[in-house]
Design a protein around this motif. Structure first.
Motif, PDB file in Angstrom:
ATOM      1  N   ILE A   1      -6.300  23.778  70.926  1.00 26.23           N
ATOM      2  CA  ILE A   1      -5.287  23.055  71.708  1.00 26.23           C
ATOM      3  C   ILE A   1      -4.213  22.439  70.810  1.00 26.23           C
ATOM      4  N   ALA A   2      -4.649  21.935  69.654  1.00 29.42           N
ATOM      5  CA  ALA A   2      -3.697  21.241  68.763  1.00 29.42           C
ATOM      6  C   ALA A   2      -4.249  21.273  67.342  1.00 29.42           C
ATOM      7  N   PRO A   3      -3.381  21.123  66.333  1.00 31.85           N
ATOM      8  CA  PRO A   3      -3.897  21.026  64.959  1.00 31.85           C
ATOM      9  C   PRO A   3      -4.728  19.741  64.810  1.00 31.85           C
ATOM     10  N   ILE A   4      -5.916  19.884  64.259  1.00 34.79           N
ATOM     11  CA  ILE A   4      -6.817  18.738  64.068  1.00 34.79           C
ATOM     12  C   ILE A   4      -6.938  18.513  62.562  1.00 34.79           C
ATOM     13  N   VAL A   5      -6.615  17.309  62.090  1.00 31.89           N
ATOM     14  CA  VAL A   5      -6.640  17.087  60.636  1.00 31.89           C
ATOM     15  C   VAL A   5      -7.930  16.422  60.162  1.00 31.89           C
TER      16      VAL A   5
ATOM     17  N   PRO B   1     -16.226  12.768  72.962  1.00 33.97           N
ATOM     18  CA  PRO B   1     -16.041  13.534  74.190  1.00 33.97           C
ATOM     19  C   PRO B   1     -16.602  12.734  75.373  1.00 33.97           C
ATOM     20  N   ASP B   2     -15.930  12.817  76.511  1.00 30.66           N
ATOM     21  CA  ASP B   2     -16.390  12.142  77.729  1.00 30.66           C
ATOM     22  C   ASP B   2     -17.070  13.195  78.601  1.00 30.66           C
ATOM     23  N   PRO B   3     -18.385  13.034  78.842  1.00 32.45           N
ATOM     24  CA  PRO B   3     -19.084  14.061  79.629  1.00 32.45           C
ATOM     25  C   PRO B   3     -18.514  14.239  81.036  1.00 32.45           C
ATOM     26  N   GLU B   4     -17.753  13.257  81.518  1.00 29.90           N
ATOM     27  CA  GLU B   4     -17.187  13.337  82.879  1.00 29.90           C
ATOM     28  C   GLU B   4     -15.838  14.057  82.917  1.00 29.90           C
ATOM     29  N   VAL B   5     -15.268  14.320  81.736  1.00 28.83           N
ATOM     30  CA  VAL B   5     -13.910  14.875  81.694  1.00 28.83           C
ATOM     31  C   VAL B   5     -13.922  16.114  80.795  1.00 28.83           C
ATOM     32  N   PRO B   6     -13.375  17.243  81.275  1.00 33.58           N
ATOM     33  CA  PRO B   6     -13.339  18.419  80.380  1.00 33.58           C
ATOM     34  C   PRO B   6     -12.668  18.048  79.054  1.00 33.58           C
ATOM     35  N   TYR B   7     -13.305  18.444  77.951  1.00 30.42           N
ATOM     36  CA  TYR B   7     -12.806  18.038  76.631  1.00 30.42           C
ATOM     37  C   TYR B   7     -11.357  18.481  76.439  1.00 30.42           C
ATOM     38  N   ALA B   8     -11.045  19.687  76.939  1.00 27.57           N
ATOM     39  CA  ALA B   8      -9.687  20.216  76.778  1.00 27.57           C
ATOM     40  C   ALA B   8      -8.654  19.298  77.445  1.00 27.57           C
ATOM     41  N   GLU B   9      -9.056  18.631  78.529  1.00 27.25           N
ATOM     42  CA  GLU B   9      -8.097  17.723  79.200  1.00 27.25           C
ATOM     43  C   GLU B   9      -7.809  16.503  78.338  1.00 27.25           C
ATOM     44  N   SER B  10      -8.861  15.950  77.719  1.00 30.29           N
ATOM     45  CA  SER B  10      -8.667  14.771  76.859  1.00 30.29           C
ATOM     46  C   SER B  10      -7.814  15.138  75.641  1.00 30.29           C
ATOM     47  N   VAL B  11      -8.207  16.230  74.965  1.00 31.36           N
ATOM     48  CA  VAL B  11      -7.450  16.629  73.764  1.00 31.36           C
ATOM     49  C   VAL B  11      -6.024  17.012  74.159  1.00 31.36           C
ATOM     50  N   GLY B  12      -5.888  17.687  75.299  1.00 29.02           N
ATOM     51  CA  GLY B  12      -4.559  18.107  75.773  1.00 29.02           C
ATOM     52  C   GLY B  12      -3.649  16.904  76.003  1.00 29.02           C
ATOM     53  N   ALA B  13      -4.216  15.818  76.537  1.00 32.55           N
ATOM     54  CA  ALA B  13      -3.403  14.608  76.778  1.00 32.55           C
ATOM     55  C   ALA B  13      -2.902  14.043  75.456  1.00 32.55           C
ATOM     56  N   LEU B  14      -3.766  14.064  74.435  1.00 34.47           N
ATOM     57  CA  LEU B  14      -3.345  13.539  73.127  1.00 34.47           C
ATOM     58  C   LEU B  14      -2.317  14.468  72.479  1.00 34.47           C
ATOM     59  N   ALA B  15      -2.489  15.763  72.681  1.00 26.86           N
ATOM     60  CA  ALA B  15      -1.510  16.716  72.128  1.00 26.86           C
ATOM     61  C   ALA B  15      -0.129  16.456  72.743  1.00 26.86           C
ATOM     62  N   GLU B  16      -0.128  16.112  74.029  1.00 27.95           N
ATOM     63  CA  GLU B  16       1.158  15.795  74.684  1.00 27.95           C
ATOM     64  C   GLU B  16       1.792  14.541  74.074  1.00 27.95           C
ATOM     65  N   LEU B  17       0.944  13.547  73.818  1.00 31.93           N
ATOM     66  CA  LEU B  17       1.456  12.305  73.212  1.00 31.93           C
ATOM     67  C   LEU B  17       1.960  12.561  71.791  1.00 31.93           C
ATOM     68  N   GLN B  18       1.319  13.518  71.135  1.00 31.01           N
ATOM     69  CA  GLN B  18       1.800  13.904  69.797  1.00 31.01           C
ATOM     70  C   GLN B  18       3.182  14.549  69.926  1.00 31.01           C
ATOM     71  N   ARG B  19       3.321  15.445  70.894  1.00 29.25           N
ATOM     72  CA  ARG B  19       4.634  16.093  71.087  1.00 29.25           C
ATOM     73  C   ARG B  19       5.701  15.065  71.455  1.00 29.25           C
ATOM     74  N   ALA B  20       5.265  13.986  72.140  1.00 31.97           N
ATOM     75  CA  ALA B  20       6.217  12.937  72.542  1.00 31.97           C
ATOM     76  C   ALA B  20       6.566  12.017  71.370  1.00 31.97           C
ATOM     77  N   GLY B  21       5.922  12.232  70.212  1.00 35.06           N
ATOM     78  CA  GLY B  21       6.268  11.474  69.011  1.00 35.06           C
ATOM     79  C   GLY B  21       5.469  10.186  68.829  1.00 35.06           C
ATOM     80  N   LYS B  22       4.441   9.961  69.671  1.00 35.64           N
ATOM     81  CA  LYS B  22       3.682   8.714  69.537  1.00 35.64           C
ATOM     82  C   LYS B  22       2.546   8.829  68.525  1.00 35.64           C
ATOM     83  N   ILE B  23       2.177  10.065  68.194  1.00 34.22           N
ATOM     84  CA  ILE B  23       1.059  10.324  67.275  1.00 34.22           C
ATOM     85  C   ILE B  23       1.537  11.315  66.218  1.00 34.22           C
TER      86      ILE B  23
END
Ligand SMILES: NC(=O)c1ccc[n+]([C@@H]2O[C@H](COP(=O)([O-])OP(=O)(O)OC[C@H]3O[C@@H](n4cnc5c(N)ncnc54)[C@H](OP(=O)(O)O)[C@@H]3O)[C@@H](O)[C@H]2O)c1
Length: 282
Positions: free
Chosen positions: A176-180, A135-157
């Motif tokens: 926000i997203a399924p975490i494995v 987690p980055d203390p300067e960035v809300p955790y939901a924003e970081s995870v949300g960005a990765l969830a978007e990349l997952q939806r885009a098929g990169k992850i």
């Protein structure tokens, strides 16, 4: 040393992907001691990566910050085109302004660039497991995870994991997203993530303990040496067998830059330690 020794630990599932339960931590193929720059002998590190796969490690853990870029690049050089059973988990969200620094950067724009960089270095169209490194203390955790969830939806992850999290952060990510998988420090000497491990067990999430050998420190305790002697094994093998016995969701990723240690660690997959030995280690 039998081939595919690491397979003796059995398998577990990272989402829809089956992996042998003893993985390989590919951090130490970058320049040592600071995980900075090129290794002293690139060919030897490529050989080590090939040997790790031959020994039955079907899950490799890496990150863009190892080198930076060096571990991912060497994995592709050594093993691409990848065998079907090989699952590579990489991580992003840390940057290395110098050999002594591991700074967090969980900004969405950074993570988008980081994922593209890992895809290119690993020569993949989709990353099987992408873990937010911390987690980055300067960035809300939901924003970081949300960005990765978007990349997952885009098929990169394919699958998402998190690392260096509390139970609360894990729960936040799961909304926000399924975490494995979760990757936290855990070994005989440091069990401060016991609560996170329990949360993973309840949710059926894989727990990947980093520093499974305590970066070598967990091997020096008198208890570990005593159990090793009783079991006819080495301290490193006892430390790994203890982790495997500790939880069915555990996927240890011991790291080494030595073939002899690699072989010794893979053989730990077959070691079953007794109840008495486990009690000694409690
Ligand atoms: N998520 C995170 O924040 C995070 C942080 C740190 C690490 N990690 C991941 O965790 C993986 C494992 O961590 P790690 O490599 O730092 O620590 P580790 O696996 O706990 O220990 C590695 C250290 O122990 C030594 N070692 C390995 N096998 C040995 C054996 N059989 N006998 C004696 N010494 C042995 C290694 O030296 P030799 O090279 O001489 O064998 C090295 O110094 C990394 O590769 C990385 O993928 C993740």
């Amino acid at each position: 040393m039998s081939e595919a020794a690491a397979a003796a630990a059995g398998t577990l599932r990272l989402g829809d992907l089956a992996v042998n339960r003893l993985g390989f931590g590919a951090m130490r193929v970058a320049g040592l001691p600071h995980i900075w720059g090129e290794p002293g002998d690139r060919a030897a590190m490529r050989g080590l990566l090939v040997r790790a796969f031959e020994l039955g490690h079907t899950f490799f853990d890496t990150a863009d910050s190892y080198g930076p870029d060096v571990s991912e690049t060497l994995i592709a050089e050594a093993l691409h085109p990848y065998p079907n059973v090989l699952v590579i988990g990489t991580k992003g969200g840390l940057v290395r302004p110098s050999r002594h620094r591991w700074d967090t950067n969980g900004r969405p724009e950074h993570l988008r660039r980081a994922v593209d960089g890992s895809l290119a270095r690993l020569r993949l169209e989709r990353i099987d497991l992408y873990q937010l490194h911390a987690p980055d203390p300067e960035v809300p955790y939901a924003e970081s995870v949300g960005a990765l969830a978007e990349l997952q939806r885009a098929g990169k992850i394919r699958h998402l994991g998190v690392s260096n999290v509390t139970v609360r952060e894990l729960e936040q990510a799961r909304r926000i997203a399924p975490i494995v998988s979760v990757q936290n420090q855990y070994n005989l000497e440091d069990r401060s993530s016991d609560d996170v491990l329990s949360a993973c067990e309840k949710a059926g999430i894989v727990f990947i303990p980093w520093y499974p050998l305590g970066a070598g420190r967990a091997l020096r305790s008198a208890r570990v040496k005593r159990v090793a002697e009783r079991a006819g094994a080495t301290p490193a093998q006892v430390a790994l067998a203890w982790l495997l016995a500790r939880s069915p969701v555990m996927l240890p990723i011991p790291g080494t830059s030595s073939i002899a240690h690699l072989e010794e660690n893979a053989a730990a997959a077959a070691l079953r330690i007794s109840r008495e030995d486990i009690a000694t280690l409690e």
